[in-house]
Motif scaffolding. Structure first.
Motif, PDB file in Angstrom:
ATOM      1  N   GLU A   1       0.141   1.392  -0.198  1.00 31.45           N
ATOM      2  CA  GLU A   1       0.996   2.015  -1.208  1.00 31.45           C
ATOM      3  C   GLU A   1       1.498   0.912  -2.138  1.00 31.45           C
ATOM      4  OE1 GLU A   1       5.036   4.743  -1.328  1.00 31.45           O
ATOM      5  OE2 GLU A   1       4.199   4.113   0.580  1.00 31.45           O
ATOM      6  N   ILE A   2       1.347   1.113  -3.448  1.00 28.64           N
ATOM      7  CA  ILE A   2       1.750   0.131  -4.445  1.00 28.64           C
ATOM      8  C   ILE A   2       2.769   0.782  -5.372  1.00 28.64           C
ATOM      9  CG2 ILE A   2       0.965  -1.434  -6.251  1.00 28.64           C
ATOM     10  CD1 ILE A   2      -1.692   0.085  -4.233  1.00 28.64           C
ATOM     11  N   VAL A   3       3.908   0.128  -5.550  1.00 31.63           N
ATOM     12  CA  VAL A   3       4.937   0.607  -6.476  1.00 31.63           C
ATOM     13  C   VAL A   3       5.026  -0.413  -7.602  1.00 31.63           C
ATOM     14  CG1 VAL A   3       7.357   1.230  -6.772  1.00 31.63           C
ATOM     15  CG2 VAL A   3       6.211   1.694  -4.601  1.00 31.63           C
TER      16      VAL A   3
ATOM     17  N   ARG B   1       6.199   3.654 -10.914  1.00 30.86           N
ATOM     18  CA  ARG B   1       5.069   4.512 -10.548  1.00 30.86           C
ATOM     19  C   ARG B   1       4.547   4.062  -9.203  1.00 30.86           C
ATOM     20  NH1 ARG B   1       1.589   6.354 -15.718  1.00 30.86           N
ATOM     21  NH2 ARG B   1       3.376   6.839 -17.028  1.00 30.86           N
ATOM     22  N   SER B   2       4.079   5.024  -8.442  1.00 30.23           N
ATOM     23  CA  SER B   2       3.573   4.740  -7.109  1.00 30.23           C
ATOM     24  C   SER B   2       2.099   5.141  -7.031  1.00 30.23           C
ATOM     25  CB  SER B   2       4.389   5.520  -6.079  1.00 30.23           C
ATOM     26  OG  SER B   2       3.912   5.262  -4.797  1.00 30.23           O
ATOM     27  N   TYR B   3       1.289   4.269  -6.468  1.00 29.25           N
ATOM     28  CA  TYR B   3      -0.134   4.528  -6.290  1.00 29.25           C
ATOM     29  C   TYR B   3      -0.468   4.340  -4.823  1.00 29.25           C
ATOM     30  CZ  TYR B   3      -0.348   4.018 -11.343  1.00 29.25           C
ATOM     31  OH  TYR B   3      -0.133   4.154 -12.688  1.00 29.25           O
ATOM     32  N   GLU B   4      -1.511   5.025  -4.359  1.00 25.86           N
ATOM     33  CA  GLU B   4      -1.918   4.922  -2.973  1.00 25.86           C
ATOM     34  C   GLU B   4      -3.433   4.850  -2.899  1.00 25.86           C
ATOM     35  OE1 GLU B   4      -1.506   8.215   0.182  1.00 25.86           O
ATOM     36  OE2 GLU B   4       0.329   7.018   0.325  1.00 25.86           O
ATOM     37  N   ILE B   5      -3.931   3.861  -2.181  1.00 24.71           N
ATOM     38  CA  ILE B   5      -5.365   3.717  -1.941  1.00 24.71           C
ATOM     39  C   ILE B   5      -5.576   3.958  -0.450  1.00 24.71           C
ATOM     40  CG2 ILE B   5      -7.362   2.185  -2.034  1.00 24.71           C
ATOM     41  CD1 ILE B   5      -6.305   2.817  -4.787  1.00 24.71           C
ATOM     42  N   VAL B   6      -6.502   4.874  -0.107  1.00 26.82           N
ATOM     43  CA  VAL B   6      -6.710   5.275   1.282  1.00 26.82           C
ATOM     44  C   VAL B   6      -8.174   5.085   1.653  1.00 26.82           C
ATOM     45  CG1 VAL B   6      -6.541   7.200   2.912  1.00 26.82           C
ATOM     46  CG2 VAL B   6      -4.904   7.003   1.051  1.00 26.82           C
TER      47      VAL B   6
ATOM     48  N   ALA C   1      -8.350  -0.837  -7.514  1.00 27.14           N
ATOM     49  CA  ALA C   1      -7.170  -0.731  -8.364  1.00 27.14           C
ATOM     50  C   ALA C   1      -6.663  -2.138  -8.628  1.00 27.14           C
ATOM     51  CB  ALA C   1      -6.092   0.099  -7.690  1.00 27.14           C
ATOM     52  N   ARG C   2      -6.366  -2.449  -9.899  1.00 30.67           N
ATOM     53  CA  ARG C   2      -5.876  -3.776 -10.289  1.00 30.67           C
ATOM     54  C   ARG C   2      -4.520  -3.631 -10.963  1.00 30.67           C
ATOM     55  NH1 ARG C   2     -10.384  -7.627 -11.006  1.00 30.67           N
ATOM     56  NH2 ARG C   2     -12.252  -6.509 -10.376  1.00 30.67           N
ATOM     57  N   PHE C   3      -3.606  -4.527 -10.578  1.00 31.72           N
ATOM     58  CA  PHE C   3      -2.253  -4.505 -11.130  1.00 31.72           C
ATOM     59  C   PHE C   3      -1.830  -5.922 -11.474  1.00 31.72           C
ATOM     60  CE2 PHE C   3      -2.671  -1.180  -7.931  1.00 31.72           C
ATOM     61  CZ  PHE C   3      -2.317  -0.054  -8.645  1.00 31.72           C
TER      62      PHE C   3
ATOM     63  N   LEU D   1       4.373  -3.632  -2.249  1.00 31.24           N
ATOM     64  CA  LEU D   1       3.018  -3.380  -1.772  1.00 31.24           C
ATOM     65  C   LEU D   1       3.151  -3.218  -0.260  1.00 31.24           C
ATOM     66  CD1 LEU D   1      -0.180  -4.812  -3.019  1.00 31.24           C
ATOM     67  CD2 LEU D   1       0.204  -4.911  -0.577  1.00 31.24           C
ATOM     68  N   VAL D   2       2.924  -2.003   0.217  1.00 27.02           N
ATOM     69  CA  VAL D   2       3.130  -1.691   1.629  1.00 27.02           C
ATOM     70  C   VAL D   2       1.809  -1.267   2.243  1.00 27.02           C
ATOM     71  CG1 VAL D   2       4.428  -0.292   3.268  1.00 27.02           C
ATOM     72  CG2 VAL D   2       5.446  -0.892   1.072  1.00 27.02           C
ATOM     73  N   GLU D   3       1.395  -1.966   3.307  1.00 26.99           N
ATOM     74  CA  GLU D   3       0.184  -1.617   4.025  1.00 26.99           C
ATOM     75  C   GLU D   3       0.551  -0.737   5.210  1.00 26.99           C
ATOM     76  OE1 GLU D   3      -2.674  -4.758   4.690  1.00 26.99           O
ATOM     77  OE2 GLU D   3      -1.545  -6.024   3.308  1.00 26.99           O
ATOM     78  N   HIS D   4      -0.142   0.392   5.343  1.00 20.71           N
ATOM     79  CA  HIS D   4       0.082   1.318   6.442  1.00 20.71           C
ATOM     80  C   HIS D   4      -1.200   1.401   7.264  1.00 20.71           C
ATOM     81  CE1 HIS D   4       3.795   2.899   4.623  1.00 20.71           C
ATOM     82  NE2 HIS D   4       3.141   2.871   3.478  1.00 20.71           N
ATOM     83  N   PRO D   5      -1.344   0.564   8.308  1.00 24.42           N
ATOM     84  CA  PRO D   5      -2.544   0.659   9.132  1.00 24.42           C
ATOM     85  C   PRO D   5      -2.497   1.908   9.996  1.00 24.42           C
ATOM     86  CG  PRO D   5      -1.071  -0.990  10.017  1.00 24.42           C
ATOM     87  CD  PRO D   5      -0.466  -0.504   8.738  1.00 24.42           C
ATOM     88  N   VAL D   6      -3.668   2.445  10.293  1.00 20.29           N
ATOM     89  CA  VAL D   6      -3.729   3.613  11.165  1.00 20.29           C
ATOM     90  C   VAL D   6      -3.326   3.168  12.569  1.00 20.29           C
ATOM     91  CG1 VAL D   6      -6.170   3.325  11.733  1.00 20.29           C
ATOM     92  CG2 VAL D   6      -5.145   5.571  11.831  1.00 20.29           C
ATOM     93  N   ALA D   7      -2.599   4.010  13.267  1.00 23.20           N
ATOM     94  CA  ALA D   7      -2.109   3.668  14.602  1.00 23.20           C
ATOM     95  C   ALA D   7      -3.261   3.689  15.604  1.00 23.20           C
ATOM     96  CB  ALA D   7      -1.029   4.645  15.020  1.00 23.20           C
ATOM     97  N   GLU D   8      -3.366   2.643  16.401  1.00 22.15           N
ATOM     98  CA  GLU D   8      -4.424   2.566  17.421  1.00 22.15           C
ATOM     99  C   GLU D   8      -4.286   3.701  18.426  1.00 22.15           C
ATOM    100  OE1 GLU D   8      -6.983   0.432  17.621  1.00 22.15           O
ATOM    101  OE2 GLU D   8      -6.401  -0.574  15.779  1.00 22.15           O
TER     102      GLU D   8
END
Length: 89
Positions: free
Chosen positions: A7-9, A17-22, A54-56, A64-71
């Protein structure tokens, strides 16, 4: 890995503005690189080919918040039995 997201703010002047790359498919991951005043977030395949990028400007990035998938969630998902399509005998 599928489910990873970043998630990028950014500061857009008078607002944020907030963007999310998944990572949308199995085997894909989200890579973040920062250099020369630019933050690059890309969804890449197993072989390293970028699918979405995505480039900023780093001066505009507020968070810039990284949300890893939970194991644990992946292990639980894999352990659940799949419903059979055959009729009962």
């Amino acid at each position: 890995m599928r489910g990873d997201r970043v998630e990028i703010v950014i500061d857009a002047g008078d607002t944020t503005r907030s963007y999310e790359i998944v990572a949308t498919k199995a085997g894909r991951r989200v890579d973040v690189s920062i250099g020369r005043g630019v933050v690059v977030v890309a969804e890449v395949t197993r072989s390293g080919t970028p699918v979405r990028t995505a480039r900023f400007m780093s001066s505009r990035v507020l968070a810039l918040v990284e949300h890893p998938v939970a194991e644990a969630a992946l292990a639980q998902e894999a352990a659940q039995p799949q419903p059979s399509s055959s009729p009962p005998a």
